[in-house]
Design a protein around this motif. Sequence first.
Motif, PDB file in Angstrom:
ATOM      1  N   ALA A 123       0.821  -1.220   0.000  1.00 30.57           N
ATOM      2  CA  ALA A 123       0.000   0.000   0.000  1.00 30.57           C
ATOM      3  C   ALA A 123       0.852   1.267   0.000  1.00 30.57           C
ATOM      4  CB  ALA A 123      -0.937  -0.005   1.215  1.00 30.57           C
ATOM      5  N   GLY A 124       1.895   1.255  -0.813  1.00 29.76           N
ATOM      6  CA  GLY A 124       2.750   2.428  -0.927  1.00 29.76           C
ATOM      7  C   GLY A 124       3.851   2.517   0.110  1.00 29.76           C
ATOM      8  N   THR A 125       3.924   1.570   1.049  1.00 29.21           N
ATOM      9  CA  THR A 125       4.987   1.573   2.048  1.00 29.21           C
ATOM     10  C   THR A 125       6.184   0.789   1.524  1.00 29.21           C
ATOM     11  OG1 THR A 125       4.195  -0.440   3.173  1.00 29.21           O
ATOM     12  CG2 THR A 125       3.263   1.676   3.886  1.00 29.21           C
ATOM     13  N   TYR A 130       3.550  -2.811   7.061  1.00 25.94           N
ATOM     14  CA  TYR A 130       2.905  -1.502   6.961  1.00 25.94           C
ATOM     15  C   TYR A 130       2.574  -0.911   8.329  1.00 25.94           C
ATOM     16  CZ  TYR A 130      -1.039  -4.815   6.987  1.00 25.94           C
ATOM     17  OH  TYR A 130      -1.890  -5.848   7.254  1.00 25.94           O
ATOM     18  N   GLY A 131       3.080  -1.530   9.399  1.00 24.73           N
ATOM     19  CA  GLY A 131       2.882  -1.017  10.750  1.00 24.73           C
ATOM     20  C   GLY A 131       3.492  -1.959  11.756  1.00 24.73           C
ATOM     21  N   ASN A 156      -4.085  -1.765   6.509  1.00 21.10           N
ATOM     22  CA  ASN A 156      -2.973  -1.032   5.896  1.00 21.10           C
ATOM     23  C   ASN A 156      -3.474   0.312   5.365  1.00 21.10           C
ATOM     24  OD1 ASN A 156      -4.120  -1.424   3.326  1.00 21.10           O
ATOM     25  ND2 ASN A 156      -2.553  -2.858   2.624  1.00 21.10           N
ATOM     26  N   PRO A 157      -2.593   1.164   4.833  1.00 24.15           N
ATOM     27  CA  PRO A 157      -3.023   2.501   4.402  1.00 24.15           C
ATOM     28  C   PRO A 157      -4.099   2.514   3.326  1.00 24.15           C
ATOM     29  CG  PRO A 157      -0.643   2.467   4.673  1.00 24.15           C
ATOM     30  CD  PRO A 157      -1.107   1.049   4.800  1.00 24.15           C
ATOM     31  N   TRP A 158      -4.314   1.410   2.625  1.00 21.64           N
ATOM     32  CA  TRP A 158      -5.364   1.342   1.604  1.00 21.64           C
ATOM     33  C   TRP A 158      -6.637   0.677   2.126  1.00 21.64           C
ATOM     34  CZ3 TRP A 158      -1.866  -0.360  -3.105  1.00 21.64           C
ATOM     35  CH2 TRP A 158      -1.131   0.750  -3.518  1.00 21.64           C
ATOM     36  N   GLY A 159      -6.698   0.428   3.435  1.00 25.47           N
ATOM     37  CA  GLY A 159      -7.922  -0.100   4.024  1.00 25.47           C
ATOM     38  C   GLY A 159      -8.100  -1.591   3.919  1.00 25.47           C
ATOM     39  N   LEU A 160      -7.013  -2.337   3.726  1.00 29.60           N
ATOM     40  CA  LEU A 160      -7.068  -3.792   3.623  1.00 29.60           C
ATOM     41  C   LEU A 160      -6.641  -4.416   4.949  1.00 29.60           C
ATOM     42  CD1 LEU A 160      -5.391  -4.112   0.119  1.00 29.60           C
ATOM     43  CD2 LEU A 160      -7.836  -4.229   0.632  1.00 29.60           C
ATOM     44  N   ARG A 199       5.819 -10.782   6.828  1.00 27.22           N
ATOM     45  CA  ARG A 199       6.386  -9.612   6.145  1.00 27.22           C
ATOM     46  C   ARG A 199       5.884  -9.574   4.706  1.00 27.22           C
ATOM     47  NH1 ARG A 199      11.671 -10.399   5.360  1.00 27.22           N
ATOM     48  NH2 ARG A 199      11.672 -12.558   6.079  1.00 27.22           N
ATOM     49  N   ALA A 200       5.855  -8.384   4.148  1.00 26.85           N
ATOM     50  CA  ALA A 200       5.278  -8.202   2.812  1.00 26.85           C
ATOM     51  C   ALA A 200       6.007  -8.995   1.744  1.00 26.85           C
ATOM     52  CB  ALA A 200       5.262  -6.716   2.455  1.00 26.85           C
ATOM     53  N   SER A 201       7.289  -9.238   1.925  1.00 31.46           N
ATOM     54  CA  SER A 201       8.085  -9.878   0.867  1.00 31.46           C
ATOM     55  C   SER A 201       8.168 -11.392   0.982  1.00 31.46           C
ATOM     56  CB  SER A 201       9.507  -9.307   0.894  1.00 31.46           C
ATOM     57  OG  SER A 201      10.136  -9.612   2.126  1.00 31.46           O
ATOM     58  N   VAL A 202       7.712 -11.974   2.090  1.00 27.58           N
ATOM     59  CA  VAL A 202       7.920 -13.407   2.324  1.00 27.58           C
ATOM     60  C   VAL A 202       7.069 -14.251   1.384  1.00 27.58           C
ATOM     61  CG1 VAL A 202       7.592 -15.282   3.982  1.00 27.58           C
ATOM     62  CG2 VAL A 202       8.685 -13.153   4.697  1.00 27.58           C
ATOM     63  N   ARG A 203       7.704 -15.255   0.774  1.00 27.89           N
ATOM     64  CA  ARG A 203       7.031 -16.181  -0.127  1.00 27.89           C
ATOM     65  C   ARG A 203       7.065 -17.580   0.481  1.00 27.89           C
ATOM     66  NH1 ARG A 203       9.584 -16.964  -5.270  1.00 27.89           N
ATOM     67  NH2 ARG A 203       7.601 -16.806  -6.364  1.00 27.89           N
ATOM     68  N   ARG A 204       5.927 -18.259   0.404  1.00 26.65           N
ATOM     69  CA  ARG A 204       5.835 -19.650   0.816  1.00 26.65           C
ATOM     70  C   ARG A 204       5.175 -20.409  -0.324  1.00 26.65           C
ATOM     71  NH1 ARG A 204       2.352 -21.504   6.155  1.00 26.65           N
ATOM     72  NH2 ARG A 204       1.834 -23.618   5.455  1.00 26.65           N
ATOM     73  N   ARG A 205       5.305 -21.716  -0.321  1.00 28.58           N
ATOM     74  CA  ARG A 205       4.754 -22.537  -1.393  1.00 28.58           C
ATOM     75  C   ARG A 205       4.041 -23.741  -0.798  1.00 28.58           C
ATOM     76  NH1 ARG A 205      10.011 -22.874  -0.573  1.00 28.58           N
ATOM     77  NH2 ARG A 205      10.906 -24.919  -0.058  1.00 28.58           N
ATOM     78  N   SER A 206       3.076 -24.270  -1.539  1.00 27.60           N
ATOM     79  CA  SER A 206       2.418 -25.502  -1.132  1.00 27.60           C
ATOM     80  C   SER A 206       1.781 -26.153  -2.360  1.00 27.60           C
ATOM     81  CB  SER A 206       1.354 -25.229  -0.072  1.00 27.60           C
ATOM     82  OG  SER A 206       0.857 -26.440   0.463  1.00 27.60           O
TER      83      SER A 206
END
Length: 226
Positions: A123-125, A130-131, A156-160, A199-206
């Motif tokens: 959301a732009g962060t 985002y907090g 978040n800042p976009w209301g999600l 965290r925003a960048s973390v990727r997991r798989r299944s």
Amino acid sequence: MVVCIEGPAMIGLPGGQVTLSDRRTRRSWSVDVADFSIGVYPVTRTQYAAATDTVAAGGDQDRSPVQNVSWWDAVRYCNILSERRGLRPAYLIDVDAEHAGWDLSADGYRLPTEAEWEYACRAGTSGPRYGPIDDIAWYRGNSAGRSHAVGGKRPNPWGLFDMLGNVWDWCWDIYDAEVYGSYRVLRGGGWADEHWSCRASVRRRSHPTFAIDDVGFRVAGPAPVG
């Protein structure tokens, strides 16, 4: 006959660019994101049960996020909800062949792409979150070992809400076909995870057939939908 039922609350987002990264391969890449819409909350047990005419796995029908749903369950839900709301389903599903195609021209519900998910989450962060984590996410440090009703933490800042923590979100994308075959991407962290997974960048798989008790999903669509 099409029976129209209430769909998830959606927010339309303007397009932009997001940079994704993968710690395993130490690779990063930029993706242009077109205008789209995304669910304000993860799909709840009540919403899932209403669309599929089932009692959602994982507990009572309430505002808790649906859990124990596979990737296939999630894409089927998207198509069912689209049909019941008079929209054209986004997915062409061949379960026998374990294949799902995406009709890009469809106006129905779908899963977010991985890039859309991270773009919406940030959301732009630019930081990892985002907090402060205790303000925005249910995770191992504060969840008491279970999921919680959606919307209980700060958006978040976009209301999600619940973009981080509570349950992981299935995304449309295959994680790494050469290494993991049909495994799909999960994003966001869940109630059982340590803070570093939320965290925003973390990727997991299944595997797309796996249904796990800290995994749910949220829907996306063209801008606007619903």
